[in-house]
Design an enzyme around this catalytic site. Structure first.
Site, mmCIF file in Angstrom:
data_model
loop_
_atom_site.group_PDB
_atom_site.id
_atom_site.type_symbol
_atom_site.label_atom_id
_atom_site.label_comp_id
_atom_site.label_asym_id
_atom_site.label_seq_id
_atom_site.Cartn_x
_atom_site.Cartn_y
_atom_site.Cartn_z
ATOM 1 C CB THR A 123 -4.575 -2.689 3.569
ATOM 2 O OG1 THR A 123 -3.593 -1.858 3.190
ATOM 3 C CG2 THR A 123 -5.900 -1.623 3.849
ATOM 4 C CB SER A 181 -6.999 -7.482 0.006
ATOM 5 O OG SER A 181 -6.103 -6.512 -0.721
ATOM 6 C CE1 TYR A 232 0.276 4.165 -3.466
ATOM 7 C CE2 TYR A 232 1.071 5.831 -1.690
ATOM 8 C CZ TYR A 232 0.122 5.009 -2.347
ATOM 9 O OH TYR A 232 -1.121 4.726 -1.554
ATOM 10 C CE LYS A 262 -2.344 5.865 -4.552
ATOM 11 N NZ LYS A 262 -3.749 5.259 -5.084
ATOM 12 C CB SER A 293 -2.397 8.142 -0.609
ATOM 13 O OG SER A 293 -1.243 8.324 0.382
HETATM 14 N N1 LIG Z 1 -3.675 1.185 3.234
HETATM 15 C C1 LIG Z 1 -3.384 2.556 3.343
HETATM 16 O O1 LIG Z 1 -3.109 3.022 4.713
HETATM 17 C C2 LIG Z 1 -3.668 3.299 2.265
HETATM 18 C C3 LIG Z 1 -3.483 4.793 2.605
HETATM 19 C C4 LIG Z 1 -3.657 5.648 1.328
HETATM 20 C C5 LIG Z 1 -4.168 5.176 0.326
HETATM 21 N N2 LIG Z 1 -4.355 3.854 -0.092
HETATM 22 C C6 LIG Z 1 -4.813 3.535 -1.293
HETATM 23 O O2 LIG Z 1 -5.940 2.612 -1.031
HETATM 24 C C7 LIG Z 1 -5.888 1.845 -2.152
HETATM 25 C C8 LIG Z 1 -6.046 0.200 -1.901
HETATM 26 O O3 LIG Z 1 -5.143 -0.016 -1.212
HETATM 27 P P1 LIG Z 1 -5.002 -1.011 0.205
HETATM 28 O O4 LIG Z 1 -4.315 -0.579 1.078
HETATM 29 O O5 LIG Z 1 -6.283 -1.618 0.559
HETATM 30 O O6 LIG Z 1 -4.052 -2.523 -0.413
HETATM 31 P P2 LIG Z 1 -4.189 -3.732 -0.943
HETATM 32 O O7 LIG Z 1 -5.085 -4.552 0.321
HETATM 33 O O8 LIG Z 1 -2.956 -4.294 -1.147
HETATM 34 O O9 LIG Z 1 -5.371 -3.662 -1.871
HETATM 35 C C9 LIG Z 1 -4.829 -3.309 -3.436
HETATM 36 C C10 LIG Z 1 -5.866 -3.757 -4.442
HETATM 37 O O10 LIG Z 1 -5.328 -3.386 -5.764
HETATM 38 C C11 LIG Z 1 -5.249 -4.605 -6.641
HETATM 39 N N3 LIG Z 1 -4.151 -4.579 -7.492
HETATM 40 C C12 LIG Z 1 -3.072 -3.949 -7.459
HETATM 41 N N4 LIG Z 1 -2.519 -4.016 -8.828
HETATM 42 C C13 LIG Z 1 -3.492 -4.491 -9.675
HETATM 43 C C14 LIG Z 1 -3.397 -4.114 -10.953
HETATM 44 N N5 LIG Z 1 -2.307 -4.145 -11.787
HETATM 45 N N6 LIG Z 1 -4.792 -4.482 -11.544
HETATM 46 C C15 LIG Z 1 -5.900 -4.811 -10.823
HETATM 47 N N7 LIG Z 1 -5.788 -4.608 -9.503
HETATM 48 C C16 LIG Z 1 -4.631 -4.345 -8.707
HETATM 49 C C17 LIG Z 1 -4.870 -5.712 -5.403
HETATM 50 O O11 LIG Z 1 -5.045 -6.820 -6.159
HETATM 51 P P3 LIG Z 1 -4.407 -8.278 -5.741
HETATM 52 O O12 LIG Z 1 -5.142 -9.050 -4.840
HETATM 53 O O13 LIG Z 1 -4.477 -8.838 -7.218
HETATM 54 O O14 LIG Z 1 -2.872 -7.701 -5.285
HETATM 55 C C18 LIG Z 1 -5.688 -5.231 -4.368
HETATM 56 O O15 LIG Z 1 -6.984 -6.045 -4.397
HETATM 57 C C19 LIG Z 1 -4.747 1.859 -3.098
HETATM 58 O O16 LIG Z 1 -4.890 2.892 -4.065
HETATM 59 C C20 LIG Z 1 -3.864 2.639 -1.863
HETATM 60 O O17 LIG Z 1 -2.847 3.557 -2.629
HETATM 61 C C21 LIG Z 1 -4.149 2.805 1.113
#
Ligand SMILES: NC(=O)c1ccc[n+]([C@@H]2O[C@H](COP(=O)([O-])OP(=O)(O)OC[C@H]3O[C@@H](n4cnc5c(N)ncnc54)[C@H](OP(=O)(O)O)[C@@H]3O)[C@@H](O)[C@H]2O)c1
Length: 329
Positions: free
Chosen positions: A237, A50, A202, A206, A176
């Site tokens: 997300t 996702s 968290y 990061k 992040s």
């Molecule tokens: N969204 C933001 O604004 C934002 C900002 C800064 C940084 N980030 C970073 O971007 C990255 C992606 O986040 P996102 O926002 O796209 O969130 P997301 O949609 O929840 O995606 C997270 C992904 O990580 C997977 N995951 C979580 N724990 C896991 C594990 N133990 N083993 C394997 N896969 C695992 C989830 O799998 P499942 O489908 O199984 O849950 C999902 O595919 C993260 O590192 C987050 O810290 C996001």
């Protein structure tokens, strides 16, 4: 390309830079067609079911790469692979199962990936977790630290042979902007000594990712593998919605799309610029400072100490000939 003054002002105001507005202003000068074909390249994206991981996988598949999605759930992995195939019109899309918070699973995945695929041009360490309550992984580590730091650290180490075999290769660690608020607490990496706060734990992981990126870049220098950290801004997300619901509701109208957040991941993994440096922290196709606040600054010794702790906790310090991250395969 917008002027660096405008870009810096956007970055410093946070709200301007991290939102969709910042992306739109900065990207107005980018030539989307400039990204080269990735035919023949192999890309592995973790957390690809996702959000940013899914959008990155699609971005790489659209450039012609052979894309491997790492997922911890077979149904979600299959669904995401089907979506990437459909949206990229590529059939060269695969998925493998691995829970990154489980170090045995990481070892097993890396072993079978290296045996089956043999080369790896780009590794995107994107999967991430932010949990409200202090929780332990199957190995007994604090879950955020296990998922965001230990799992990717071990995975990267174990995938060094296929990365080196594909040199020039790239590793991209998705951090992040929240890391700007924290320093790593080397004596309490697993947030056990104080009242647990999910967002703080968290942000420290990061920060750790950025510190480890700098050390990895030094250790892998000369071996044909570059390492980058980046932050995507604030992105709409499922992860953001579930982990920070109040923040999500308040900012939803400002958030970037996953494709906008993933742009710099795909750009670092494919563009000539992404091959020219190592160890930097990127956002919206530009290298950014790693610190904004004096209180978050660490020393070279702190980074080395963090690296050593990660080696110890993942069992990479066992003294075997293949135990160290920077050993040649
Ligand atoms: N969204 C933001 O604004 C934002 C900002 C800064 C940084 N980030 C970073 O971007 C990255 C992606 O986040 P996102 O926002 O796209 O969130 P997301 O949609 O929840 O995606 C997270 C992904 O990580 C997977 N995951 C979580 N724990 C896991 C594990 N133990 N083993 C394997 N896969 C695992 C989830 O799998 P499942 O489908 O199984 O849950 C999902 O595919 C993260 O590192 C987050 O810290 C996001």
């Amino acid at each position: 390309m917008i002027g660096s003054l405008v870009d810096t002002v956007l970055d410093r105001t946070v709200l301007g830079g991290y939102t969709q507005a910042g992306y739109r202003i900065r990207s107005s000068g980018w030539d989307q067609a400039e990204l080269p074909s990735m035919e023949g390249k192999v890309v592995l994206v973790t957390g690809a079911t996702s959000g940013l991981g899914l959008a990155s996988a699609e971005g790489f598949a659209c450039l012609g790469a052979s894309v491997h999605l790492l997922a911890r759930n077979a149904t979600r992995g299959e669904r995401a692979s089907a979506q990437v195939r459909a949206n990229s019109h590529s059939s060269d899309v695969h998925f493998g199962l691995c829970d990154l918070s489980d170090l045995s699973a990481v070892r097993h995945f890396a072993e079978s990936f290296s045996a089956d695929v043999q080369r790896l041009d780009v590794l995107v360490n994107n999967a991430g977790a932010l949990v409200a309550e202090r929780t332990l992984s199957v190995d007994g580590f604090e879950l955020t630290f296990a998922t965001n730091v230990l799992g990717p650290f071990l995975l990267t180490k174990l995938l060094c042979p296929p990365l080196r075999a594909s040199a020039p290769a790239r590793v991209i660690n998705v951090s992040s902007g929240g890391m700007y608020t924290q320093r790593v607490h080397l004596a309490d990496l697993q947030s056990a000594d104080t009242q647990y706060d999910g967002p703080t734990a968290y942000a420290r992981t990061k920060r750790a990712q950025v510190m480890l990126t700098e050390v990895a870049a030094e250790r892998l220098a000369g071996g044909g593998v570059v390492v980058h950290a980046m932050h995507p801004g604030w992105v709409d997300t499922p992860g953001l919605e579930s982990s920070l619901p109040h923040f999500y509701r308040a900012t939803k109208w400002l958030l970037r799309t996953p494709q906008q957040g993933a742009d710099t991941i795909v750009w670092l993994g494919s563009s000539p610029t992404g091959a020219r440096s190592s160890g930097g922290f990127w956002h919206d196709r530009r290298q950014r400072p790693t610190h904004r606040l004096p209180r978050t600054k660490e020393t070279f010794a702190d980074r080395e100490a963090l690296w050593g702790q990660c080696e110890r906790l993942t069992g990479l310090d066992a003294g075997t000939p293949t135990s160290h991250f920077d050993d040649q395969p």
